[in-house]
Design a protein around this motif. Structure first.
Motif, short mmCIF file in Angstrom:
data_model
loop_
_atom_site.label_atom_id
_atom_site.label_comp_id
_atom_site.label_asym_id
_atom_site.label_seq_id
_atom_site.Cartn_x
_atom_site.Cartn_y
_atom_site.Cartn_z
N GLY A 197 0.95 -1.58 -0.25
CA GLY A 197 -0.12 -0.13 -0.03
C GLY A 197 0.71 1.04 0.23
N LYS A 198 0.66 2.30 -0.48
CA LYS A 198 0.82 3.92 -0.32
C LYS A 198 0.68 4.49 0.56
N ASP A 199 -0.34 4.39 1.36
CA ASP A 199 -0.64 5.36 2.20
C ASP A 199 -0.86 3.64 3.54
N CYS B 110 -4.14 0.39 4.46
CA CYS B 110 -4.42 -0.68 5.05
C CYS B 110 -4.63 -1.16 5.82
N ASN B 111 -3.90 0.22 6.90
CA ASN B 111 -4.53 -0.49 8.46
C ASN B 111 -5.94 -0.61 8.73
N ARG B 112 -6.86 0.12 7.87
CA ARG B 112 -7.87 0.25 8.51
C ARG B 112 -8.48 -0.95 7.10
N PRO C 174 -10.55 -8.73 2.18
CA PRO C 174 -9.67 -10.22 1.29
C PRO C 174 -8.91 -10.22 0.08
N SER C 175 -9.14 -8.67 -0.53
CA SER C 175 -8.47 -9.08 -1.95
C SER C 175 -7.82 -7.74 -2.04
N CYS C 176 -6.83 -7.19 -2.93
CA CYS C 176 -6.50 -6.07 -3.28
C CYS C 176 -7.11 -5.91 -4.73
N ILE C 177 -7.30 -7.25 -4.97
CA ILE C 177 -7.54 -7.11 -6.73
C ILE C 177 -8.77 -7.49 -7.54
N HIS C 178 -9.17 -8.07 -6.02
CA HIS C 178 -11.35 -8.12 -6.81
C HIS C 178 -11.92 -6.77 -5.88
N PRO C 179 -12.90 -6.56 -6.73
CA PRO C 179 -13.17 -6.94 -8.75
C PRO C 179 -12.33 -5.78 -8.52
N VAL C 180 -11.97 -4.55 -8.04
CA VAL C 180 -11.11 -4.19 -9.37
C VAL C 180 -9.75 -3.93 -8.15
N ILE C 181 -8.74 -3.73 -8.73
CA ILE C 181 -7.36 -3.05 -8.15
C ILE C 181 -7.78 -2.28 -7.45
N CYS C 182 -7.07 -2.40 -6.05
CA CYS C 182 -7.24 -0.59 -4.91
C CYS C 182 -6.24 0.47 -5.31
N SER C 183 -6.90 1.37 -5.18
CA SER C 183 -6.35 2.80 -6.08
C SER C 183 -4.63 3.27 -4.96
N ASN C 184 -4.94 2.18 -3.64
CA ASN C 184 -3.61 2.40 -2.69
C ASN C 184 -2.55 2.00 -3.03
N LEU C 185 -2.70 0.86 -3.51
CA LEU C 185 -1.34 -0.51 -4.51
C LEU C 185 -0.35 -0.05 -5.04
N ASP C 186 0.53 0.04 -4.67
CA ASP C 186 1.60 0.28 -5.41
C ASP C 186 2.03 -1.05 -6.30
#
Length: 628
Positions: A373-375, A379-381, A385-397
């Motif tokens: 996670g960029k921030d 991620c703490n909050r 269960p997935s960082c890329i489903h149904p879409v990729i999290c905008s906070n994910l590097d």
């Protein structure tokens, strides 16, 4: 040249090796369902080396005879502190049985690939034996089997709901997930005089208590009791959502569950290991070889596969419904430093059998190295269960640049001819239409490097299905992104005059998949030029979304019904569509699809099949006339 190895370079597994060291007693004894391979890919070796690094005398009892002679369990006597028990690198039931519940004829973690060297439910069997022999010696259990069975779970092989493994295995403490962090704290506690049975404030452990203990540091979430789950499948499904969320949160709660007259307590996990902690684990003095005792019994298949591979990170943020990686290793990525990885390359190059080829620069998903996670506060909050489903999290590097740089530095090593990526990659992270975070083109740079330098003949990817409805249940992206990835892959191949086929993996009879979906999968992949080989039938594995759906019939996050093939006949029907190209299957497919009202699909998949030869009607008529 690597120095000649001596027997004392391995952790001891025989009485003779104990005597060679001049030990009068052993502090900790590990009992394992796997043969002992002193390599960082094997949990027993990692745990043993950590215990050794903390100043303890540790010995291993690998694959003891549990059937008719218990002398293996007694050969080192009583340990000073505790026994450690693990079923090995796999759940023993997954290790033993196919998806059709047929007994496997081999075991990849045993010399010569021989089957029969570990019991079913190995953690339970080993623990009961140890407690019968040494009732007052504490037992600590861990590994995949203990980790995934730490709470009420469905067991596919008995076809029933089982309680926490601590109810059947009379252990004093359970470590779940990757064990380095809790183990070091446990070792410090026992060294200071705290009995294993009284350790209650260490994170990432579970234990049984006569009542709910107080916890001043953590909030507590209570699950429906095991008995309530037996009576109400919906309560079991709702439990799973809580366990999955709490297992993947950085600010997690303690979980409790009533089991009969006792209470299961599961302390929250540690945050992911830092780069320094990862390096410390991988840089321990492994010999990277099986114990010499096995030299006359034949090679260990799993070791032969990973002998010249390098694991660069742990964890997976994909959260696939059928996969246990995030349930055991976590969804956040823990990566090693570049320095540690390159040091391991030096060690591989010095290996006497190394011929210049690294079989895998990878991880659970090969292309997630250093992604996070960029921030961190977001991620703490996070409870997803997935960082890329149904879409990729905008906070994910999702930058592939660190990985590309590692590949290039390994390529530049004078002792390395080729370094391949043998682990599966997440192809969706390389498709711009799906992954919008490709700001500087580093995904394209990575893919060019991967395809031109690191594919060993063919590249493995796992779209898993073609049906969007099934893929949503799987927590996988639409199959249209696989088409886009293949276009990109083929362009690079054409540019460099390469012929390295893609090998896609698919699953049949997964929850949410119906028979017509499998027929469409076969037809669509046929149109793409694939004759599928890497296929599998779904196995409901403990601690997965798909296992919960299989048992309860509902999705644990919505409690809505999901259709699932359950009978052996239904599962076999779905699996057969994979093999449309086999003559003996073609007429069967035509008849099945005609009955389903899918005549056009039958024509698309197998044509007008009239015989086992797979001929068209015109060819059939011509051949018939020749026979006359």
């Amino acid at each position: 040249m690597i120095r000649a190895r001596q027997l004392k370079d391995w952790l001891p597994i025989t009485k003779k090796e104990i005597e060679m060291r001049g030990w009068n007693e052993v502090d900790v004894i590990i009992v394992s369902g796997d043969a002992y391979v002193d390599h960082p890919s094997y949990g027993t070796a990692v745990i043993g080396r950590i215990i050794e690094s903390e100043g303890f005398k540790v010995a291993i009892i690998p694959q003891p005879n549990w059937k008719d002679d218990l002398r293996d369990f007694k050969k080192f006597g009583r340990p000073k502190y505790f026994f450690g028990v693990t079923a090995g690198c796999m759940d023993s039931m997954v290790n033993h049985y196919t998806a059709n519940k047929r007994l496997r004829s081999n075991d990849s973690y045993t010399p010569g690939g021989e089957a029969g060297f570990r019991p079913d439910y190995a953690t339970v069997v080993y623990t009961k034996i140890l407690k019968e022999l040494y009732p007052d010696v504490p037992v600590l259990i861990g590994g995949i089997e203990a980790s995934l069975r730490r709470v009420t779970h469905y067991d596919y092989w008995q076809d029933k709901l089982l309680p926490t493994i601590l109810e059947d295995a009379p252990a004093d403490l359970l470590v779940y997930g990757m064990g380095e962090q809790p183990l070091r704290d446990i070792l410090k506690a026992v060294k200071s005089g705290v009995p294993l049975s009284e350790i209650r404030e260490v994170r990432q452990v579970a234990y049984m208590a006569p009542h709910v203990p107080e916890s001043p540091d953590w909030n507590t979430v209570e699950l429906a009791s095991h008995e309530d789950c037996l009576n109400d499948k919906l309560k079991y499904a709702a439990n799973f959502k809580i366990v999955e969320v709490e297992s993947n949160k950085w600010q997690a709660n303690r979980i409790i569950q009533k089991v009969g007259q006792r209470t299961l307590v599961i302390n929250p996990p540690y945050k992911i290991m830092t780069e320094e902690e990862m390096d410390a684990s991988f840089d321990l003095p492994y010999t990277r070889m099986p114990h010499p005792k096995y030299s006359k019994r034949g090679p260990i298949p799993s070791y032969e596969m990973i002998k010249f591979s390098i694991n660069m990170h742990r964890g997976c943020f994909g959260g696939c419904s059928f996969c246990t990686i995030s349930a055991h290793q976590g969804k956040f990525i823990a990566s090693r430093s570049e320095q540690s990885i390159l040091k391991e390359v030096d060690e591989l190059v010095a290996h006497p059998e190394f011929k210049g080829y690294i079989s895998d620069l990878g991880g659970p998903s090969a292309n997630m190295y250093r992604m996070k996670g960029k921030d961190e506060s977001i991620c703490n909050r996070c409870q997803a269960p997935s960082c890329i489903h149904p879409v990729i999290c905008s906070n994910l590097d999702t930058s592939h640049k660190p990985l590309t740089e590692i590949y290039r530095k390994v390529d530049a090593h004078p002792g390395v001819k080729k370094a391949f990526v043998g682990s599966g990659i997440r192809y969706d992270l390389l498709v711009d239409d799906f992954n919008k975070n490709n700001q500087d083109g580093n995904h394209d740079e990575y893919m060019e490097q991967l395809v031109t330098r690191h594919v060993s003949g063919r590249l493995k990817v796992a779209p898993e299905h073609t049906s969007d409805a099934t893929l949503r249940v799987m927590r996988k992206p639409s199959f249209k992104y696989f088409h886009k990835f293949k276009e990109k892959y083929d362009k690079i191949q054409e540019k460099h005059s390469l012929k390295q086929p893609l090998i896609p993996y698919f699953i049949s009879s997964h929850p949410g998949c119906e028979e017509a979906d499998m027929a469409h999968l076969a037809a669509e992949t046929k149109d793409m030029g694939f004759r599928l080989e890497q296929v599998q039938d779904f196995t409901p594995t403990p601690m997965t979304v798909a296992e919960v759906i299989y048992y309860t019939g509902v999705h644990p996050y919505t409690l809505q019904p999901v259709k699932t093939a359950k009978s052996p006949e239904e599962k076999q029907v779905q699996n057969r569509y994979f093999f449309w190209y086999k003559p003996e299957v073609r007429n069967w497919i035509r008849n099945r699809l005609t009955k389903l009202g899918e005549k056009d699909l039958a024509n698309k998949l197998v044509g007008n099949t009239y015989s086992h030869s797979g001929n068209t009607p015109k060819q059939h008529k011509k051949n018939k006339s020749k026979r006359r």
